[in-house]
Design a protein around this motif. Sequence first.
Motif, mmCIF file in Angstrom:
data_model
loop_
_atom_site.group_PDB
_atom_site.id
_atom_site.type_symbol
_atom_site.label_atom_id
_atom_site.label_comp_id
_atom_site.label_asym_id
_atom_site.label_seq_id
_atom_site.Cartn_x
_atom_site.Cartn_y
_atom_site.Cartn_z
ATOM 1 N N LEU A 224 69.117 18.624 81.722
ATOM 2 C CA LEU A 224 69.760 18.492 80.563
ATOM 3 C C LEU A 224 70.811 17.351 80.910
ATOM 4 O O LEU A 224 71.101 16.636 79.839
ATOM 5 N N ALA A 225 71.455 17.287 82.109
ATOM 6 C CA ALA A 225 72.112 16.299 82.345
ATOM 7 C C ALA A 225 71.501 14.773 82.387
ATOM 8 O O ALA A 225 72.026 13.934 81.948
ATOM 9 N N GLU A 226 70.212 14.706 82.937
ATOM 10 C CA GLU A 226 69.449 13.523 82.683
ATOM 11 C C GLU A 226 69.076 13.184 81.250
ATOM 12 O O GLU A 226 69.168 11.927 81.208
ATOM 13 N N ARG A 227 68.936 14.120 80.514
ATOM 14 C CA ARG A 227 68.630 13.928 79.123
ATOM 15 C C ARG A 227 69.830 13.231 78.402
ATOM 16 O O ARG A 227 69.748 12.272 77.532
ATOM 17 N N HIS A 228 71.209 14.001 78.815
ATOM 18 C CA HIS A 228 72.375 13.189 78.113
ATOM 19 C C HIS A 228 72.841 12.196 78.654
ATOM 20 O O HIS A 228 73.170 11.113 77.935
ATOM 21 N N ARG A 229 72.464 11.770 79.974
ATOM 22 C CA ARG A 229 72.763 10.416 80.454
ATOM 23 C C ARG A 229 71.860 9.347 80.054
ATOM 24 O O ARG A 229 72.246 8.367 79.637
ATOM 25 N N LEU A 230 70.505 9.845 79.773
ATOM 26 C CA LEU A 230 69.458 8.980 78.955
ATOM 27 C C LEU A 230 70.288 8.653 77.639
ATOM 28 O O LEU A 230 70.128 7.441 76.976
ATOM 29 N N LEU A 231 70.506 9.552 76.905
ATOM 30 C CA LEU A 231 70.747 9.327 75.361
ATOM 31 C C LEU A 231 72.278 8.648 75.463
ATOM 32 O O LEU A 231 72.436 7.616 74.545
ATOM 33 N N ALA A 232 73.223 8.758 76.393
ATOM 34 C CA ALA A 232 74.316 8.050 76.451
ATOM 35 C C ALA A 232 74.257 6.586 76.807
ATOM 36 O O ALA A 232 74.696 5.761 76.369
ATOM 37 N N ALA A 233 73.271 6.275 77.693
ATOM 38 C CA ALA A 233 72.875 4.986 78.219
ATOM 39 C C ALA A 233 72.298 4.174 77.083
ATOM 40 O O ALA A 233 72.572 3.046 76.906
ATOM 41 N N ILE A 234 71.507 4.823 76.606
ATOM 42 C CA ILE A 234 70.800 4.091 75.437
ATOM 43 C C ILE A 234 71.475 3.750 74.218
ATOM 44 O O ILE A 234 71.724 2.677 73.529
ATOM 45 N N SER A 235 72.463 4.813 73.886
ATOM 46 C CA SER A 235 73.300 4.481 72.740
ATOM 47 C C SER A 235 74.433 3.479 73.171
ATOM 48 O O SER A 235 74.828 2.593 72.286
ATOM 49 N N HIS A 236 74.929 3.643 74.365
ATOM 50 C CA HIS A 236 75.780 2.568 74.754
ATOM 51 C C HIS A 236 75.273 0.991 74.997
ATOM 52 O O HIS A 236 75.847 0.217 74.520
ATOM 53 N N ASP A 237 74.241 0.993 75.452
ATOM 54 C CA ASP A 237 73.501 -0.318 75.777
ATOM 55 C C ASP A 237 73.388 -0.826 74.088
ATOM 56 O O ASP A 237 72.866 -2.134 74.317
ATOM 57 N N LEU A 238 72.783 0.077 73.227
ATOM 58 C CA LEU A 238 72.231 -0.804 71.860
ATOM 59 C C LEU A 238 73.632 -1.158 71.204
ATOM 60 O O LEU A 238 73.340 -2.264 70.309
ATOM 61 N N GLN A 239 74.907 -1.049 71.490
ATOM 62 C CA GLN A 239 75.960 -1.745 70.877
ATOM 63 C C GLN A 239 76.168 -3.082 71.093
ATOM 64 O O GLN A 239 76.451 -3.781 70.187
ATOM 65 N N THR A 240 75.687 -3.358 72.315
ATOM 66 C CA THR A 240 75.917 -4.787 72.514
ATOM 67 C C THR A 240 74.999 -5.617 71.496
ATOM 68 O O THR A 240 75.415 -6.680 70.856
ATOM 69 N N PRO A 241 73.499 -5.446 71.603
ATOM 70 C CA PRO A 241 72.828 -6.340 70.734
ATOM 71 C C PRO A 241 72.984 -6.023 69.215
ATOM 72 O O PRO A 241 73.029 -6.855 68.645
ATOM 73 N N ILE A 242 73.528 -4.760 68.812
ATOM 74 C CA ILE A 242 73.965 -4.579 67.478
ATOM 75 C C ILE A 242 75.177 -5.430 66.927
ATOM 76 O O ILE A 242 75.053 -6.288 65.876
ATOM 77 N N THR A 243 75.915 -5.742 67.929
ATOM 78 C CA THR A 243 77.158 -6.692 67.707
ATOM 79 C C THR A 243 76.829 -7.948 67.361
ATOM 80 O O THR A 243 77.094 -8.865 66.811
ATOM 81 N N ARG A 244 75.768 -8.229 68.544
ATOM 82 C CA ARG A 244 75.388 -9.703 68.746
ATOM 83 C C ARG A 244 74.721 -9.999 67.203
ATOM 84 O O ARG A 244 74.620 -11.143 66.580
ATOM 85 N N ARG A 246 75.259 -8.550 64.490
ATOM 86 C CA ARG A 246 76.219 -8.602 63.331
ATOM 87 C C ARG A 246 76.719 -10.105 63.452
ATOM 88 O O ARG A 246 77.073 -10.644 62.417
ATOM 89 N N LEU A 247 76.967 -10.606 64.689
ATOM 90 C CA LEU A 247 77.755 -12.042 64.589
ATOM 91 C C LEU A 247 76.817 -12.819 64.071
ATOM 92 O O LEU A 247 77.274 -13.737 63.392
ATOM 93 N N ARG A 248 75.418 -12.938 64.418
ATOM 94 C CA ARG A 248 74.558 -13.750 63.997
ATOM 95 C C ARG A 248 74.408 -13.837 62.350
ATOM 96 O O ARG A 248 73.767 -14.810 61.785
ATOM 97 N N LEU A 249 74.535 -12.590 61.833
ATOM 98 C CA LEU A 249 74.317 -12.483 60.301
ATOM 99 C C LEU A 249 75.574 -13.041 59.645
ATOM 100 O O LEU A 249 75.631 -12.990 58.352
ATOM 101 N N GLU A 250 76.667 -13.118 60.210
ATOM 102 C CA GLU A 250 77.784 -13.462 59.432
ATOM 103 C C GLU A 250 77.609 -14.953 58.504
ATOM 104 O O GLU A 250 78.174 -14.729 57.438
ATOM 105 N N PRO A 251 77.020 -15.956 58.817
ATOM 106 C CA PRO A 251 76.827 -16.899 57.886
ATOM 107 C C PRO A 251 76.007 -16.552 56.637
ATOM 108 O O PRO A 251 76.190 -17.002 55.808
ATOM 109 N N TRP A 252 75.261 -15.315 56.712
ATOM 110 C CA TRP A 252 74.492 -14.891 55.628
ATOM 111 C C TRP A 252 74.902 -13.535 55.075
ATOM 112 O O TRP A 252 74.356 -12.940 54.471
ATOM 113 N N LYS A 253 76.148 -13.419 55.197
ATOM 114 C CA LYS A 253 76.643 -12.181 54.644
ATOM 115 C C LYS A 253 76.706 -12.060 53.243
ATOM 116 O O LYS A 253 76.664 -10.781 52.723
#
Length: 434
Positions: A224-244, A246-253
């Motif tokens: 269970l700990a490994e599963r939650h760590r994996l979910l937390a790591a994936i969710s956390h690491d996805l925030q950076t590309p999502i932010t990038r 979003r910034l790249r879409l700014e000119p076409w908003k």
Amino acid sequence: MKRAQTMFGRVAVVVFAGLALAHALTFAVLLYERGLLARDMMASYLGSEVASALAILDRVPPSERAAWLPRLARRNYDYAIAALPAAAPAGDALSLSLARSVAAAVGEARTGPMLRGPGDEEGAPLLLPLRLADGTMLTLTLRPPALGLSGRAIALLALQVLLLGAATWWGVRVAVRPLGALARAANAIKPGTRAVALKEAGPVEVVHAARAFNDMQRRIDAHLAERHRLLAAISHDLQTPITRMRLRLEPWKDDPCGARLAGDLDAMQALVEEGLAYARAAHAGQEPFRAVDIDALLDGLVCDALDAGAQVALEGQAGAPLKTRMLALRRTLVNLLDNAIKFGGGARVVVARTDTELRIAVRDSGPGIPDAELHKVLAPFYRVESSRNRATGGTGLGLAIASELAAALGGGLRLSNRPEGGLEALLSLPANPE
């Protein structure tokens, strides 16, 4: 639960019945042997006793013989100077043995055949005709010792049965106690709580079972700990590309296509945030308990929802603070309110308190959930709707997070469809959590 339906009751009945049956058979054999011994002893001394009695009566004047008869009587036999009543011959082994013993002591010429007196075969006395030296007929009435129980023997038998019952209860209780501890430890395994290890002590089989259970608990916790760590790591690491992105879409908003892509990014961001929330819910059990003003908490949450334009009402009061985990409880209630507002168009919160628990029901007037899927929607990422559209199906984590947090609070979450329509999410919290 009835004792007869438990392992304790069944094992106790089997053990006690076996011991009692063995004890009863042993007691019956001893009783029978004691009766035979008493009869054998009677046969061995009867001849000499009768010979002595005849010798005394031969020397006593006939007028005084009647006075001597009570003195010569014993518990199992007595004498009478009277005509012998009509009776059938007694041919059993005991009668023959007694007759031979008397004949050997006084002579066959002074004895007659052994007869059985009136009455049933077991209780009828034995009658042996005797002849004194002057020819006077004397009747010896024998009452062989019965194979019965005295009051003292019955009391001793009852005491032994009680001792057998007490020993059975204690022995079976000691034997099945580890199973009860194993069941309690298994029931104590809940999301967000730390498992309690069983004591690895006692008989070899119990030690092996406790060790295997503890190893299983450690593997489950690690998984269970490994599963939650994996979910937390994936969710956390996805925030950076999502932010990038979003910034790249700014000119076409302002572009229709860019707007749709931005909406997809918003959905991804919400999914990532709920994934992180679900991962954090696994550690809710580490939050300390403290007194929480439930009425103030609910009033604040309802006012926030009203300020946001939702239709929410509050009924009932907790009346007194409750010792619980503040952050976990708040997140649970927020998820339940959000779910009711989103899918039911509004929420009605009903609070009730008993001596043992606090119940908070969040009710809506939406379409409800099919009965077959009520328990499934509490699983992570499960949604009633097959669509992945955020506007209809959501992420499938809101109720799963609420259920896991409810377990961390020591309570439970139950969903049910209301007869008048809509869904009820009932959160039950212990009044005195351990």
